[in-house]
Each structure stands twice: as C-alpha cells, then as structure tokens.
Design a protein around this motif. Structure first.
Motif, short mmCIF file in Angstrom:
data_model
loop_
_atom_site.label_atom_id
_atom_site.label_comp_id
_atom_site.label_asym_id
_atom_site.label_seq_id
_atom_site.Cartn_x
_atom_site.Cartn_y
_atom_site.Cartn_z
N ARG A 2 -1.41 0.42 -4.34
CA ARG A 2 -0.49 -0.48 -4.10
C ARG A 2 0.65 0.35 -4.77
N ASP A 3 2.41 -0.20 -4.76
CA ASP A 3 3.54 0.60 -5.00
C ASP A 3 3.04 0.21 -6.29
N LYS A 57 4.81 5.41 -4.84
CA LYS A 57 3.97 4.88 -4.25
C LYS A 57 2.57 5.25 -4.25
N ASP A 58 1.27 4.49 -3.91
CA ASP A 58 0.06 5.07 -3.46
C ASP A 58 -0.24 4.83 -5.13
N GLU A 61 -5.40 1.71 -7.38
CA GLU A 61 -5.81 0.17 -8.63
C GLU A 61 -6.69 0.38 -9.53
N SER A 126 -3.78 -2.17 -13.33
CA SER A 126 -3.25 -3.84 -13.18
C SER A 126 -3.06 -4.03 -14.66
N PHE A 165 3.45 -4.48 -8.60
CA PHE A 165 2.26 -3.77 -8.15
C PHE A 165 2.08 -4.01 -7.04
N GLY A 166 2.05 -3.87 -6.02
CA GLY A 166 2.31 -4.68 -4.50
C GLY A 166 3.38 -6.23 -5.18
N GLU A 168 2.24 -8.66 -7.18
CA GLU A 168 0.98 -8.69 -8.12
C GLU A 168 2.41 -8.42 -9.17
N GLU A 198 8.01 -7.11 -1.79
CA GLU A 198 6.61 -6.18 -2.39
C GLU A 198 8.07 -4.82 -2.94
#
Length: 684
Positions: A2-3, A57-58, A61, A126, A165-166, A168, A198
């Motif tokens: 996620r970004d 970016k990227d 997780e 996260s 985070f994405g 979230e 996002e």
C-alpha cells in the motif's frame, strides 16, 4: 503493498525554511521505515507555505523478519572448568530474550566464543506506523515557537495532520490535533475541508482545491507564466534563483502579473530600484535589452480573477516605497562625507569594543600597514580607510541596509572622491557570501582584509568566539573572506604572522585585556578549520589536507600544494612517499649542520649525497616559484638513492661522528621535503 501518506498542516512557514523542512521530513520518514525493516518504493515530497508532506509508494504489508547471529563472551569466560554457565553467559542470553539452552560455541580468529541465533518475526506494518508521531515531533527547525498551552516547540503551530496507509487512517495525536484523512485547500479559493481518499490521490485532490503541492511544479508554472508575460510585452525578466525560490514558497496557487511605476523613479540608482523590488516587495525587475524599465512582475497567491485590481494595489505599495527612496537619496546628497564621519562616533559597534568610529580608525591604521603587501597606493588606502563606513549613517542605508557600501561608492563619486577609493567602500564588504568575488582593486582588497581581521581578532579578544551553530557576528563568514582574499591575491605573508600583527596592535591600543598567546592560538585554530573547509570544498582528500596544512598557515600556495600532492597520489608514488617519510622521521633525531663527505663509508652514502646536491637546488627553486608539481617531480629523482642508502647504511652508527654526519644529511634533506608537504600524513 500500500501507499503511505503523511502530511503536516501548519500556519504559514517562513519561505526560506520550506525546502529544508521538506527534505528533513523525507529523510526522517526514510530512516523510520528503514530502521523498522519495512521495505518501500519511491518517495515523493511535497511542500507549500502551509504543509509538508511525504508520499511513499509500495510500502510492504509486513515488517521483514529478523534473523541475526549474536556473539557473546569468550568460552573461558562463559563457562567454568566444570562446564557450568557463568553469570556473564546467562546475562548475555537473558539480555537478548534467550536462555542458555540457545547458546553454542564457535571459533572466530582462533578464539572460541559463545554465539546465539535470534529470530524475530515481522509485525504488520500498520501496527508500526503510529510511531510516525515521533517523526513529526522530532522535526528540528532554526527557529521554534510555542502556541496556546502546547508544550511542543515547532516552527509554526500544527493545524491538521493526515496519515494514511492506503485507505486506512494511522492514528496518533499531537498537541490536541488528531490524524485523519482531511486536509485543507487554498486558504481563500478552496470550498473547505478536503478528504483524501487514498495517498496516490493527494496531489490531484489538492490541485482541484487550488493547491499545487509540488515545489518543482509551482516553480515551473511561475517560470512559464513570467516567460509568457515577458514574451507578450517584449521584455527580459531575469529570474534570480533565490528570489524565485522564495516566491515559490510564498504561494500555493501561483498567478503571475505585472505592474508599472512612474518613469521618474528611474532616476534613482538602479541598485536602489532593484533592492526595493526584490528584497522588499519580492518583485522581478523588468528590462528591455540591458535597460531597466519602470515595470515589475509579481506572483499572486490566487487565481487570475481581478488581476487589474491586484496590480493596482502592488503599484500603490511600490510607489510609496520609491517615493521614500527618492526622499532619502535627495537628503543624503545634502550632507558632506566629513559630516557623516562625525556621526559614526555615536554608533556603538560593541559595548566592549567602542563605537563604529573607533573601528574605522583601527581599520584605517591596519590597512596602512597592509598596503605594501598588495602594492596598493598608500594615499588611496588612507583615504578609503578613513571614510569606508560613512554611508552607514545615510538615510538610504538606514532604510535599505542591503545597500551599505553600494550607496557609499555612489555618494563618494558624487562628492569627487577618487574612483578606486569609492570602489573600495563597496568592495570592503566583499566577499559577502560563499561564491562571491574578492575585491577587484588593491585598495578594496586591503580594506576588506583589514576590516575582517579587525572584527575577528577583536571579538576573539573579548571572548566572543563562535561555538556550534552560534555565530552572531558572522565571524566564520568573515574568516572565509580573509582566506579567499589572501588566496586570490596570492599574498605571501603567512596568516599566522598576520594574525599576530593584528592582535599585537589591538593589545597595544588597549582594546581588550587578554592573554596574547591564548588569543593567537585560538585564532590560528579557527582559521585552520576555515582552510580545511576551503580544501574540502575543492574536493581535496582528507589526508592530503592534513599533509599540506602542517606546513603552516601560508595561504598563497595552499591550493597549488594540495593539487600537486593529490596528483602525486594518483600516480605510482607509494615507495617515494615511504622513503621521504622515513627521512623526515630519522631527521628528528639529529641537528642541522654541514655534511662532511670524508666521513662517508660506502658507495650508497656517496650516491645519495651526490643526488641531494643535484636535486635539492632544483626542488627549492620549484618551491620558491610555487610549482609543487615540479618540486615533487624533482624529489622523485631521490627515490632510488634513498632506498639503496637505507638498505646498505645504518644511520645510527655506533661511531658518534659518523652518526651525527648522517643525521645532518637527513636533516638537510628533510627540511626541503617538509617545505613541500608532510608525506607521513598520507594514507597509502
């Protein structure tokens, strides 16, 4: 993957600190993720006067697993003779969350040590990201403030925080401000709060709310808009880099426009007009060809609506500024230089160092003693020294401090002073900053050197020595100026002798009461750091810097010496350097004196003496001429004779006369070698 997006919303930041804060935030986020063992892709930074943001970016997780092998104490410490674990071994295991059952022995460099393998499973990313709070709190700034009941010291009050985070939200709170997905658009053009759905949509979302989040994008738009205006009007608008950066960091939605002022103001000196526009109004001056015109270009923080009204408002402001400038200029011309000089005695330079008038007289006297070094005209130096700060009491410089020296030159010319004397009034401030030129005239160079040396030595004399980032009197900058002037003008007098002369004169004048040798030593250390910095800026190797600076504080040939030694290292010079170093080290055991060839015992000793007789005069001539490449080339002729000499000759002979004769030979050769460089400092 996620970004990740982190945005700090603030009250308007000072323009000069925006870019450095943007860079710092990106570095801190990068360090945070790296230390947290979280892999990530490209990082994009954003900044405006009201926000600092980072888009990563990227982002993986999960945190990477950690597997490491840990080494503990040696086996003889870890176990007793019966094989029982010692307290040291137990403590080693416990401190790493392990038990003694996890320990094993392995050999390393012939010694057995206790080892343990530790494995730590990676956590979900996260769960780690709330620690970004420390990244935000840990930001440092040149100037800080507190607000409300906040205990946090920051550049400006924090008004909102976005952390995603994405899709979230990353939850944390700083001084009552909670993170979320809501940012703010342009202060006046936006409709209100703005939701970021996002991270990847950040820049595009703000664009719709009249915020260009990217510094480079805003800068590019400003450049294009000004170029279009200039093309339409047939103008030339120079884009001063520092002004362009400042303007870019003053706006979020740039719109370029132009205004006009009365052509009669063009009768003012061009420097006054440009300073008024650039420094006071952040306007870009307009030229046709090389002629300054009565127009200006500015950048609005807003859209293109009602630009005519905005232009009129700016015209009104600059009209008032220029009217003041005309008044100051005309009033200054009514006052003679000698009348203004008297007023310098009413201005305190420093409470412990007297008035500005006192300083002028010290500089005048010092400049007189330095004039011969520059082959400067003594009469011109004396006059320039007497009047070089008279414009500080002019109304124009009082209002526009950036014009000190510049207006002095113009007023001096108007009152019939010699052109070089007038130029020296402006040049004595040079170099004003890194990359600025040294004075072009000998009178200006003498005056600049005297003024800077007087200030530096005087403040050191009263204990006002720069420390850390504290340098309220800009002594480091002035010291760099001294070094640059001596180097550019190739002044042969070593800096340590120059410093000694200045301190002696100040002590004799009773300027301060301090230990002379201590002040001199502090000044020499201070300038040694400036010389190192100068060479570092020229990409000189650290060991070469050490090698050439041990020859003293002679600046006129410092660059040439460093270049020659650095070039030497790029060639096959290992054996030569070793032999020259050996000569210097052995020579320390002897005394200087004449060498007696009748005491030579072998052919190698005779050959070295003959080589020295043939080589040293050439080396010394090269050193005298400042040609250190040639000096080193000459010394290369001694490489083989020195090598064979040491292979076949015992310098420290048991026979006293022979030993002392050989040491005198070494001493003679070492004296010339040390005039080139301290080769023992080089790392091979």
């Amino acid at each position: 993957m996620r970004d990740l997006l982190l945005e700090i919303g603030l009250e308007e930041l000072p323009a000069q600190y925006v870019l450095r804060s943007e860079k710092q935030l990106a570095e801190r986020v990068t360090t945070f993720l790296t230390e947290a063992r979280v892999q990530f892709g490209a990082i994009t930074v954003y900044s405006t006067p009201r926000r600092l943001a980072v888009l990563v970016k990227d982002v993986e997780e999960n945190q990477q697993d950690l597997t490491e092998t840990l080494r503990g104490p040696a086996k003889k410490i870890a176990q007793d003779a019966e094989g029982n674990w010692s307290k040291a071994a137990a403590g080693f295991a416990r401190g790493r969350g392990l038990s003694v059952d996890d320990l094993y022995f392995a050999e390393e460099k012939g010694v057995e040590y206790v080892f343990a393998d530790r494995h730590e499973s990676g956590q979900p990313t996260s769960t780690l990201l709330p620690a970004l709070e420390d990244v935000v709190r840990g930001m440092t700034f040149p100037k800080n403030m507190k607000w409300g009941t906040s205990s946090l010291r920051y550049m400006r009050p924090i008004r909102w925080l976005v952390a995603l985070f994405g899709a979230e939200q990353i939850d944390f709170e700083i001084e009552g401000v909670k993170t979320g997905n809501v940012t703010r658009g342009h202060r006046f053009l936006s409709k209100g709060d703005v939701v970021i759905t996002e991270p990847a949509a950040y820049a595009e979302t703000l664009e719709r709310e009249f915020v260009v989040a990217s510094y480079e994008d805003r800068k590019g738009r400003i450049e294009r808009q000004i170029e279009e205006l200039a093309s339409e009007q047939g103008w030339t608008v120079p884009l001063d880099a520092s002004l362009l950066e400042e303007v870019t960091n003053l706006v979020e939605w740039p719109t370029a426009l132009f205004g006009e002022f009365d052509a009669r103001y063009l009768e003012l000196p061009e420097e006054v007009l440009i300073t008024t526009m650039k420094e006071h109004q952040r306007y870009f001056p307009v030229y046709i060809g090389e002629t300054l015109k009565n127009y200006f270009v500015t950048v609005r923080n807003g859209n293109a609506e009602h630009l005519q009204n905005v232009a009129k408002g700016n015209e009104k402001v600059i009209r008032a500024r220029l009217a003041d400038a005309v008044f100051f200029y005309e009033e200054d011309q009514k006052t003679k230089i000698d009348e203004q000089l008297v007023r310098l005695d009413r201005i305190v330079f420093h409470e412990k160092l007297g008035t500005t008038g006192d300083k002028v007289r010290r500089v005048e006297q010092l400049a007189g003693t330095l004039a011969p070094l520059f082959n400067a005209d003594a009469a011109k130096v004396a006059r320039a020294g007497a009047i070089h700060k008279f414009d500080l009491v002019s109304q124009m410089v009082y209002e526009f401090t950036e014009l000190q020296g510049v207006m002095g030159e113009k007023y001096a010319l108007q009152q019939g002073e010699d052109a070089e004397v007038a130029a020296a009034i402006r040049e004595h401030y040079m170099p004003r900053f890194a990359g600025d030129a040294s004075p072009a005239t000998s009178t200006g160079a003498v005056l600049a050197l005297a003024d800077k040396l007087d200030s530096i030595a005087a403040f050191f004399g009263i204990g006002m020595i720069p420390s850390g980032s504290q340098d309220p009197f800009a002594l480091r900058r002035q010291a760099q100026g001294v070094v640059q002037i001596l180097a550019d003008w190739k002044i042969a007098l070593p800096l340590d002798k120059l410093l000694s002369q200045v301190v002696d004169s100040q002590l004799q004048a009773g300027l301060y009461d301090a230990d002379k040798e201590q002040v001199k030593a502090q000044l020499e250390d201070f300038f040694m750091l400036r010389l190192k910095y100068r060479l570092q800026e020229r990409q000189v190797r650290y060991d070469v810097i050490d090698a050439v600076l041990t020859t003293g504080l002679a600046i006129d040939r410092l660059d040439a010496r460093a270049d020659a030694v650095q070039a030497m290292l790029a060639s096959e010079a290992k054996l030569l350097i070793e032999q020259l170093t050996r000569v210097v080290n052995i020579a320390k055991k002897g005394e200087a004196g004449d060498v007696d060839p009748s005491l030579f015992e072998n052919t190698e000793e005779k050959d070295l003496h003959a080589a020295i007789e043939a080589t040293l005069p050439e080396t010394e001539r090269a050193v005298e001429a400042g040609d250190y490449h040639q000096a080193i080339t000459s010394l290369r002729a001694l490489e083989h004779p020195i090598s064979t000499y040491f292979e076949n000759t015992m310098v420290m002979s048991d026979v006293e006369a022979i030993r002392e004769n050989r040491l005198r030979e070494m001493k003679r050769l070492a004296a010339t070698i040390e005039n080139v460089a301290d080769f023992s400092a080089l790392v091979l």
